[in-house]
Scaffold this motif. Structure first.
Motif, PDB file in Angstrom:
ATOM      1  N   SER A  66     -12.826   3.873   0.895  1.00  0.00           N
ATOM      2  CA  SER A  66     -12.902   2.773  -0.068  1.00  0.00           C
ATOM      3  C   SER A  66     -11.592   2.001  -0.011  1.00  0.00           C
ATOM      4  N   TYR A  67     -11.677   0.694   0.229  1.00  0.00           N
ATOM      5  CA  TYR A  67     -10.477  -0.143   0.344  1.00  0.00           C
ATOM      6  C   TYR A  67     -10.142  -0.799  -0.987  1.00  0.00           C
ATOM      7  N   HIS A  68      -8.854  -0.913  -1.263  1.00  0.00           N
ATOM      8  CA  HIS A  68      -8.394  -1.507  -2.520  1.00  0.00           C
ATOM      9  C   HIS A  68      -7.553  -2.742  -2.227  1.00  0.00           C
ATOM     10  N   GLN A  69      -8.004  -3.875  -2.746  1.00  0.00           N
ATOM     11  CA  GLN A  69      -7.271  -5.121  -2.557  1.00  0.00           C
ATOM     12  C   GLN A  69      -6.168  -5.289  -3.592  1.00  0.00           C
ATOM     13  N   ALA A  70      -6.336  -4.702  -4.769  1.00  0.00           N
ATOM     14  CA  ALA A  70      -5.395  -4.929  -5.870  1.00  0.00           C
ATOM     15  C   ALA A  70      -4.496  -3.723  -6.070  1.00  0.00           C
ATOM     16  N   GLY A  71      -4.055  -3.114  -4.965  1.00  0.00           N
ATOM     17  CA  GLY A  71      -3.201  -1.938  -5.053  1.00  0.00           C
ATOM     18  C   GLY A  71      -1.742  -2.276  -4.846  1.00  0.00           C
ATOM     19  N   ALA A  72      -1.358  -2.578  -3.613  1.00  0.00           N
ATOM     20  CA  ALA A  72       0.044  -2.858  -3.295  1.00  0.00           C
ATOM     21  C   ALA A  72       0.403  -4.284  -3.664  1.00  0.00           C
ATOM     22  N   ALA A  73       1.559  -4.464  -4.319  1.00  0.00           N
ATOM     23  CA  ALA A  73       1.974  -5.792  -4.774  1.00  0.00           C
ATOM     24  C   ALA A  73       2.178  -6.754  -3.622  1.00  0.00           C
ATOM     25  N   THR A  74       2.479  -6.238  -2.422  1.00  0.00           N
ATOM     26  CA  THR A  74       2.682  -7.110  -1.259  1.00  0.00           C
ATOM     27  C   THR A  74       1.368  -7.639  -0.706  1.00  0.00           C
ATOM     28  N   GLY A  75       0.245  -7.124  -1.190  1.00  0.00           N
ATOM     29  CA  GLY A  75      -1.045  -7.569  -0.697  1.00  0.00           C
ATOM     30  C   GLY A  75      -1.655  -6.665   0.349  1.00  0.00           C
ATOM     31  N   ARG A  76      -0.928  -5.616   0.772  1.00  0.00           N
ATOM     32  CA  ARG A  76      -1.477  -4.712   1.771  1.00  0.00           C
ATOM     33  C   ARG A  76      -2.671  -3.947   1.202  1.00  0.00           C
ATOM     34  N   LEU A  77      -3.658  -3.731   2.040  1.00  0.00           N
ATOM     35  CA  LEU A  77      -4.793  -2.927   1.636  1.00  0.00           C
ATOM     36  C   LEU A  77      -4.406  -1.455   1.597  1.00  0.00           C
ATOM     37  N   SER A  78      -5.010  -0.723   0.712  1.00  0.00           N
ATOM     38  CA  SER A  78      -4.887   0.733   0.715  1.00  0.00           C
ATOM     39  C   SER A  78      -6.284   1.307   0.748  1.00  0.00           C
ATOM     40  N   SER A  79      -6.405   2.576   1.117  1.00  0.00           N
ATOM     41  CA  SER A  79      -7.725   3.194   1.145  1.00  0.00           C
ATOM     42  C   SER A  79      -7.648   4.579   0.529  1.00  0.00           C
ATOM     43  N   ASP A 127     -10.343   8.217  -0.772  1.00  0.00           N
ATOM     44  CA  ASP A 127     -11.633   8.938  -0.760  1.00  0.00           C
ATOM     45  C   ASP A 127     -12.423   8.761   0.530  1.00  0.00           C
ATOM     46  N   PRO A 128     -11.870   9.046   1.690  1.00  0.00           N
ATOM     47  CA  PRO A 128     -10.513   9.533   1.951  1.00  0.00           C
ATOM     48  C   PRO A 128      -9.553   8.399   2.333  1.00  0.00           C
ATOM     49  N   ASN A 129      -8.252   8.720   2.245  1.00  0.00           N
ATOM     50  CA  ASN A 129      -7.231   7.782   2.710  1.00  0.00           C
ATOM     51  C   ASN A 129      -7.103   7.929   4.224  1.00  0.00           C
ATOM     52  N   LEU A 130      -7.537   6.922   4.952  1.00  0.00           N
ATOM     53  CA  LEU A 130      -7.502   6.978   6.413  1.00  0.00           C
ATOM     54  C   LEU A 130      -6.326   6.182   6.984  1.00  0.00           C
ATOM     55  N   GLN A 131      -5.436   5.695   6.104  1.00  0.00           N
ATOM     56  CA  GLN A 131      -4.324   4.882   6.587  1.00  0.00           C
ATOM     57  C   GLN A 131      -3.051   5.683   6.786  1.00  0.00           C
ATOM     58  N   ASN A 132      -3.063   6.952   6.382  1.00  0.00           N
ATOM     59  CA  ASN A 132      -1.841   7.752   6.497  1.00  0.00           C
ATOM     60  C   ASN A 132      -1.970   8.905   7.476  1.00  0.00           C
ATOM     61  N   ILE A 133      -2.994   8.910   8.326  1.00  0.00           N
ATOM     62  CA  ILE A 133      -3.095   9.968   9.331  1.00  0.00           C
ATOM     63  C   ILE A 133      -1.926   9.817  10.297  1.00  0.00           C
ATOM     64  N   PRO A 134      -1.097  10.841  10.444  1.00  0.00           N
ATOM     65  CA  PRO A 134       0.092  10.710  11.298  1.00  0.00           C
ATOM     66  C   PRO A 134      -0.290  10.342  12.731  1.00  0.00           C
ATOM     67  N   ILE A 135       0.522   9.468  13.326  1.00  0.00           N
ATOM     68  CA  ILE A 135       0.267   9.082  14.705  1.00  0.00           C
ATOM     69  C   ILE A 135       1.433   9.446  15.616  1.00  0.00           C
ATOM     70  N   ARG A 136       2.581   9.813  15.002  1.00  0.00           N
ATOM     71  CA  ARG A 136       3.756  10.121  15.823  1.00  0.00           C
ATOM     72  C   ARG A 136       3.808  11.577  16.268  1.00  0.00           C
ATOM     73  N   THR A 137       2.906  12.410  15.733  1.00  0.00           N
ATOM     74  CA  THR A 137       2.898  13.822  16.119  1.00  0.00           C
ATOM     75  C   THR A 137       1.621  14.141  16.885  1.00  0.00           C
ATOM     76  N   GLU A 138       1.708  15.127  17.740  1.00  0.00           N
ATOM     77  CA  GLU A 138       0.536  15.515  18.524  1.00  0.00           C
ATOM     78  C   GLU A 138      -0.591  15.995  17.612  1.00  0.00           C
ATOM     79  N   ASP A 139      -0.248  16.746  16.571  1.00  0.00           N
ATOM     80  CA  ASP A 139      -1.283  17.243  15.669  1.00  0.00           C
ATOM     81  C   ASP A 139      -1.969  16.108  14.919  1.00  0.00           C
ATOM     82  N   GLY A 140      -1.191  15.088  14.531  1.00  0.00           N
ATOM     83  CA  GLY A 140      -1.784  13.940  13.866  1.00  0.00           C
ATOM     84  C   GLY A 140      -2.729  13.195  14.793  1.00  0.00           C
TER      85      GLY A 140
END
Length: 911
Positions: free
Chosen positions: A641-654, A656-669
């Motif tokens: 679920s995406y939220h338009q009215a979350g971050a004051a800078t206008g960035r979208l957040s998500s 249930d589940p949050n799919l924007q914070n899955i690590p990408i710099r580690t092999e496990d991520g």
């Protein structure tokens, strides 16, 4: 007779914050709590006290922390909106002439208790201005409590009436009950009535303890289990009355008020009534009969009476009434609508009813799913939806909602595609003042309409006794649901006018936010396919490695301990192993958080091992264990679920589940991303803006060197390194490029020389030299940063390239840390906000094209600067060409936008 008034400033600040609407001043800064305090102080001054003091907590630990290390341990940090009001509060208190007392090592309660008893002993009547129940223990002849938020006064009889015990028994009552706010555990299941009953029978805590064996049942067992900690509880809740103080009560006299300072402060924060009073106009508050101060009331501009009056609502249960309302909706220029369901998940919710409004104060509720015993007959759901389809499904008929994306999902699930969704009050509020307040309907109604809405709990109950909305009686359901549509329409009348007065903000709302709503709804409904078996394999592997890390940690420590217990870990690291405690908690205790462990990881193997264990546990708990459980059984896919009215800078957040914070710099991520897959015959396509914020920096700063680096197509970090270190481009070393990259990104986020030194593992002086060299080579960047800071100080906000604003309430704060934080945000927000605007514009453009080819390609995810698609294998090249073109033309900057593309059978391969 002389009188002393002692004001519990710390308590009132929190109470005013939570009790009053989230008001904002003319510059957008939060003022709700500040307003409450100011009104309370003005009411106090009306009573002409002979002696008075404004008492607040000092920073740092108190003697209670030494008695009980977990004292107040579960208190959340002060909200940012409240923290921003502390410094102006103190300035106003000082300007009004109140003596301010703040004594280290004790709480404000103890200072007040000491002064109260000293004054009492000297024959001076005392009024303690507070809302804190703990002060009831001080009440006696000559000492009373007053709550200026409610206007109530509590004397000895009032304590007995309120608590069921005498004032001298209040400490024992609190010891038995415990205090969840201060993390003082009482007797399990012992509430105020039980504690009062025991004290009535046995007189004191000592008496209760002595007769604990006589108390039967489960509550008696709980009492006996708690006997060991009750004396400590008693010590923790007892207000100290012998604090050494520099001033006696008779020395606490008001100073002359600083009229010039007050005039500036009242004007700055929009306290117009106080300002009129200061200039000799009509008084802003009056005392109630009996000398009780009037409760503080929100100082808002009086709302239009037509927008704050009670509404007239109709429950539609007949075909005639439904037909009449459909005709009314078809004739309206704008239709406000809302849905009621049986679930918060719109992709699994069943429709219970719909509400509509076309003029303020009049609305209807159409129930279709209330099924409680004896429920009146309702029209069939499908018949109602068919009747409403000409309204809801007509793109030419404008619709309005409050967070209407939810309702769009619900209706789509029931076979109705909502077209013509034109207005959303949540987004109007968000664009108008992103950081000023919450954007839920209840908060907005209170702020802009002066209207107190009916809460869900009012009609459905709460906790274990809460009933589903389908079981709510129709009269109550109509009152609640129709009000939602009505209040949404009223809010739109106010908020649309505010946006119309700010053309740049209205353009952000019209051109970026509103067109994005149906795009996000389609992405959320599409979902993404995940390989559940692969995630379970990863969970098993992570579990094995966690166990190995745990066993190794036990070997190193020479004994077993709980790796998840900060208390046990702290004792091991700092007491037994004698490692330095380089990071402290707010109470001054050694911290075991990630930053603390990183700081000592080079001194012992155990901190590094704990960090590894925590990293594995976070991946397992957050993703590999949780994601399979969140797959929708109806679709077999994962829907965020995406939220338009979350971050004051206008960035979208998500979520249930949050799919924007899955690590990408580690092999496990990255392994987790392998579980996000395409169905057979299709591919995952990832399109990612390259260094977009750096490109925006080049555009905004117009720095010739930075523009040249991008225009030539060079590796910008390598080019920066060549400039900063004065070496040919082909001779830049890996370490030099790494340092240049840290500088490029760090400066955008306001990184200091200390931060850069820490990131690069170099001395602070060397890091400062790097920054100086950077600014010497890129003077346009330095000039831009200073220009933005100055604009922020003058305007109180910064803007993106497209006109979105970020209010900076603390940019002119006297507190250096707050001011520095606001300055960092001032530099970063235009870039991060512009990047957010660009990808939103791109999503709208790309979606328009994808809809014409939706059988062959689908936009699935947005992750910061990346869009993820699923497409037929044979359609990938066409998709890539079109998406790249639309993303790269989403903004016309001084440097070209560049999109990197990857394709694979899963999300990881597409990177």
């Amino acid at each position: 007779m002389s009188r002393l008034v002692l004001i519990d400033g710390s308590s009132y600040l929190y109470r005013a914050f939570h009790a009053l609407p989230p008001l904002t001043g003319p510059d957008g800064s939060p003022t709700g709590a500040l307003f409450g305090i100011v009104n309370m102080l003005r009411a106090t001054l009306k009573e002409n006290p002979d002696y008075t003091a404004f008492v607040v907590d000092a920073s740092g630990p108190t003697f209670r922390d030494a008695l009980y290390p977990d004292y107040k341990a579960n208190r959340p940090p002060m909200p940012d909106e409240l923290r921003a009001q502390v410094e102006p509060m103190m300035r106003i208190v000082e300007a009004l002439g109140f003596p301010i007392l703040r004594v280290p090592g004790v709480e404000a309660d103890d200072v007040i208790g000491t002064l109260a008893l000293q004054a009492h002993a000297a024959g001076i009547p005392v009024t303690i201005s507070t809302g804190d129940k703990d002060f009831a223990q001080l009440v006696r002849p000559g000492i009373t409590l007053t709550n200026t938020m409610t206007g109530s006064v509590t004397d000895e009889a009032g304590v007995v009436e309120k608590f069921g015990v005498r004032p001298d028994q209040v400490v024992d009552l609190l010891a038995l009950m415990g205090d969840t706010v201060d993390n003082v555990p009482g007797v399990d299941k012992c509430g105020p009535k039980t504690a009062a009953k025991w004290l009535a029978q046995y007189d004191s805590l000592e008496g209760v303890i002595a007769h604990a064996a006589d108390i039967g049942g489960k509550i008696g067992e709980n009492l006996r289990a708690a006997l060991g900690r009750l004396p400590l509880n008693q010590a923790l809740v007892t207000i100290k009355t012998d604090v050494p103080l520099e001033q006696a009560p008779q020395q606490l006299k008001l100073r002359p008020r600083d009229v010039d300072a007050l005039r500036e402060l009242y004007a700055r924060y929009g306290f117009n009534a106080a300002l009129r009073e200061l200039e000799g106009g009509a008084p802003a508050s009056s005392a109630k009969a009996g000398g009780r101060p009037a409760p503080a009331v929100a100082e808002e501009t009086a709302p239009d009476p037509s927008l704050s009056a009670p509404g007239e609502y109709e429950c539609v249960t007949t075909r005639e009434a439904l037909s009449a309302w459909v005709q009314r909706l078809l004739a309206a220029d704008l239709v406000a609508f809302d849905t009621e369901t049986d679930s918060l998940d719109p992709l699994r919710a069943n429709l219970v009813g719909l509400s509509f409004a076309v003029e303020p104060g009049k609305a209807c509720y159409i129930p279709v799913g209330h099924d409680y015993p004896g429920a009146p007959a309702q029209l069939p759901r499908d018949e109602v939806l068919d009747a409403l389809r000409p309204v809801l499904g007509d793109a030419a008929r404008r619709k309005l909602g409050q967070h209407g994306k939810y309702d769009i999902h619900v209706l789509r699930r029931h076979g109705v595609d909502v077209l013509g969704y034109a207005e959303d009050t949540m987004l109007e509020s968000f664009v108008f003042n992103a950081g000023g307040l919450r954007h839920d309907m209840d908060t907005l109604a209170r702020k802009y309409l002066g209207y107190e809405t009916i809460k869900y709990e009012d009609v459905a109950g709460k906790g274990a006794k809460q009933i589903p909305f389908s079981s709510v009686a129709l009269d109550d359901a109509t009152r609640y649901a129709a009000e939602d549509a009505d209040v949404t329409l009223r809010l739109h009348r106010v908020l649309s006018a505010k946006l119309a007065a700010e053309p740049s903000l209205e353009k952000v709302y019209r051109d970026i936010e509103m067109p994005l709503v149906p795009v996000l709804a389609r992405m959320e409904a599409a979902g993404v396919l995940v390989d559940v078996a692969e995630l379970r394999r990863q969970s098993a592997d992570l579990g094995r490695r966690m166990l190995a890390a745990q066993q190794r940690a036990h070997e190193i420590a020479g004994r077993a301990f709980n790796l998840d217990s900060p208390k046990q870990l702290g004792a091991l690291l700092f007491d037994e192993l004698k490692l330095p405690a380089l990071v402290k908690t707010p109470t001054g205790a050694p911290s075991t958080n990630e930053e603390a462990l990183e700081a000592i990881a080079d001194q012992h193997e155990l901190p590094r091992l704990i960090l590894e264990y925590r990293g594995l546990a976070k991946l397992r708990n957050t993703y590999t264990d949780k994601l399979p459980e969140m797959v929708n059984p109806d679709t077999g896919r994962l829907h965020t679920s995406y939220h338009q009215a979350g971050a004051a800078t206008g960035r979208l957040s998500s979520n249930d589940p949050n799919l924007q914070n899955i690590p990408i710099r580690t092999e496990d991520g990255r392994r987790i991303r392998t579980a996000f897959i395409a169905p057979p015959g299709r591919r995952i396509v990832a399109c990612d803006y390259s260094q977009i914020e750096l490109r925006i920096m080049a555009h905004l700063s117009e720095d010739a060197g930075l523009l040249r680096a991008f225009e030539s197509g060079q590796d910008v970090h390598k080019a920066t390194a060549a400039e900063v270190f004065g070496v040919p481009l082909d001779q830049v070393s890996g370490d030099q490029r790494r340092a240049a990259k840290a500088i490029n990104f760090g400066l955008m986020y306001g990184m200091s020389a200390w931060g850069l030194a820490r990131q690069l593992g170099i001395g602070r002086g060397e890091a400062q030299d790097y920054i100086a060299l950077y600014f010497a080579r890129y003077p346009g960047v330095r000039d831009f940063m200073e220009r933005v800071r100055q604009q922020a100080r003058e305007q109180g906000y910064v803007e993106t390239v497209f006109g979105r604003r970020l209010q900076l309430n603390e940019i002119n704060s006297r507190n250096q840390a707050q001011r520095a934080g606001a300055e960092r945000a001032a530099i970063n927000a235009p870039m991060q906000g512009t990047a957010a605007d660009i990808i939103k514009r791109a999503m709208v453009s790309v979606d328009e094209w994808v809809q014409a080819h939706r059988a062959r390609a689908t936009m699935l995810l947005q992750v910061h600067d990346e869009l993820v698609f699923e497409a037929e294998a044979g359609f990938v090249d066409t998709l890539v060409a079109e998406v790249r073109s639309r993303m790269e033309s989403a903004a016309n900057l001084r440097v070209a936008l560049v999109v990197d593309v990857g394709v694979g059978e899963n999300w990881d391969q597409a990177h």
